[in-house]
Design a protein around this motif. Structure first.
Motif, PDB file in Angstrom:
ATOM      1  N   GLY A  12      -0.685  96.928 -10.924  1.00 54.08           N
ATOM      2  CA  GLY A  12      -1.289  95.612 -11.081  1.00 54.08           C
ATOM      3  C   GLY A  12      -0.436  94.521 -10.476  1.00 54.08           C
ATOM      4  N   SER A  13       0.418  94.890  -9.541  1.00 52.63           N
ATOM      5  CA  SER A  13       1.269  93.902  -8.875  1.00 52.63           C
ATOM      6  C   SER A  13       0.398  92.947  -8.061  1.00 52.63           C
ATOM      7  CB  SER A  13       2.256  94.608  -7.942  1.00 52.63           C
ATOM      8  OG  SER A  13       3.063  95.493  -8.680  1.00 52.63           O
ATOM      9  N   PRO A  14       0.882  91.732  -7.854  1.00 54.54           N
ATOM     10  CA  PRO A  14       0.099  90.771  -7.063  1.00 54.54           C
ATOM     11  C   PRO A  14      -0.161  91.314  -5.664  1.00 54.54           C
ATOM     12  CG  PRO A  14       2.019  89.711  -8.050  1.00 54.54           C
ATOM     13  CD  PRO A  14       2.145  91.160  -8.312  1.00 54.54           C
ATOM     14  N   ILE A  15      -1.399  91.283  -5.264  1.00 55.21           N
ATOM     15  CA  ILE A  15      -1.773  91.792  -3.947  1.00 55.21           C
ATOM     16  C   ILE A  15      -1.916  90.604  -3.012  1.00 55.21           C
ATOM     17  CG2 ILE A  15      -3.494  93.066  -2.627  1.00 55.21           C
ATOM     18  CD1 ILE A  15      -4.109  94.625  -5.196  1.00 55.21           C
ATOM     19  N   THR A  16      -0.949  90.520  -2.104  1.00 55.19           N
ATOM     20  CA  THR A  16      -0.961  89.455  -1.108  1.00 55.19           C
ATOM     21  C   THR A  16      -0.943  90.099   0.271  1.00 55.19           C
ATOM     22  OG1 THR A  16       1.441  89.347  -0.974  1.00 55.19           O
ATOM     23  CG2 THR A  16       0.377  87.956  -2.651  1.00 55.19           C
ATOM     24  N   SER A  59       8.647  95.031  -7.394  1.00 49.89           N
ATOM     25  CA  SER A  59       8.026  96.284  -7.839  1.00 49.89           C
ATOM     26  C   SER A  59       8.157  97.385  -6.788  1.00 49.89           C
ATOM     27  CB  SER A  59       6.563  96.066  -8.223  1.00 49.89           C
ATOM     28  OG  SER A  59       5.852  95.491  -7.162  1.00 49.89           O
ATOM     29  N   ILE A  60       8.125  97.044  -5.499  1.00 49.34           N
ATOM     30  CA  ILE A  60       8.321  98.056  -4.450  1.00 49.34           C
ATOM     31  C   ILE A  60       9.754  98.578  -4.506  1.00 49.34           C
ATOM     32  CG2 ILE A  60       8.459  98.431  -1.950  1.00 49.34           C
ATOM     33  CD1 ILE A  60       6.048  96.608  -1.637  1.00 49.34           C
ATOM     34  N   ILE A  61      10.700  97.676  -4.717  1.00 48.35           N
ATOM     35  CA  ILE A  61      12.110  98.084  -4.841  1.00 48.35           C
ATOM     36  C   ILE A  61      12.276  99.014  -6.041  1.00 48.35           C
ATOM     37  CG2 ILE A  61      14.467  97.270  -5.247  1.00 48.35           C
ATOM     38  CD1 ILE A  61      13.322  96.552  -2.469  1.00 48.35           C
TER      39      ILE A  61
END
Length: 187
Positions: A50-54, A141-143
């Motif tokens: 659910g991380s911000p999708i930009t 979150s990717i890290i």
């Protein structure tokens, strides 16, 4: 697109196997970092959290052919850990050449020397992942996903094949963690 790239990497390995070709270590690693599935797992994990999708975050994950450093290094650690843990069993099964065998054949060294070289590559990859995790433009979150994927692989394969074998230290660790958790005393 990640699934297509993953399938392409499997096709490369299938061609090598079918032709009896042992790639150089560089050829192997260029394909293996993707065939381990880390790029796709990171992308799916990022979206499912659910991380911000930009546009920027999607570009970081889905840029075709890119080696987003945290994803690349964690995938390489995962592949090298897997190879070190499963090499003997997979070669006995007749699987495609692994990093250890690629290095042995092309450099004319012993298995022990090749394993030491792969361990050194894994250590270097950890340093690179840690460097890539600091001061960059990737979403946190990717890290975190990249670091956790590498940590998980390290844990699963540090004492052999922690996935393909139903015995051993990995099984004991999982039972200890899930079945027999540490009791927490109330205050």
């Amino acid at each position: 697109m990640q699934w297509a790239n993953l399938c392409r990497s499997y096709l490369v390995e299938a061609r090598w196997f079918n032709c009896g070709y042992t790639p150089t270590l560089d050829e192997y690693l260029e394909n293996a970092w993707f065939s381990v599935g880390g790029h796709g797992a990171t992308a799916h994990g990022y979206l499912l959290l659910g991380s911000p999708i930009t546009k920027t975050s999607l570009d970081n994950i889905f840029t075709i052919g890119s080696k987003a450093e945290p994803i690349y290094w964690s995938s390489l650690i995962t592949r090298l850990s897997d190879d070190l843990g499963t090499y003997k069993a997979e070669i006995m099964r007749g699987d495609v050449a692994k990093s250890i065998q690629c290095y042995m054949v092309k450099e004319g060294v012993t298995e022990e020397q090749a394993r030491d070289h792969i361990k050194d590559l894994k250590s270097l990859s950890w340093r690179k992942l840690n460097e890539a995790s600091l001061g960059n433009s990737y979403p946190k979150s990717i890290i975190t996903i990249s670091l956790n994927m590498a940590r998980t692989a390290q844990c699963i394969y540090q004492h052999g094949d922690g996935i393909g074998m139903s015995t051993g230290l990995t099984k004991d660790h999982l039972i200890s963690l899930i079945v027999n958790p540490i009791p927490i005393k109330p205050f």
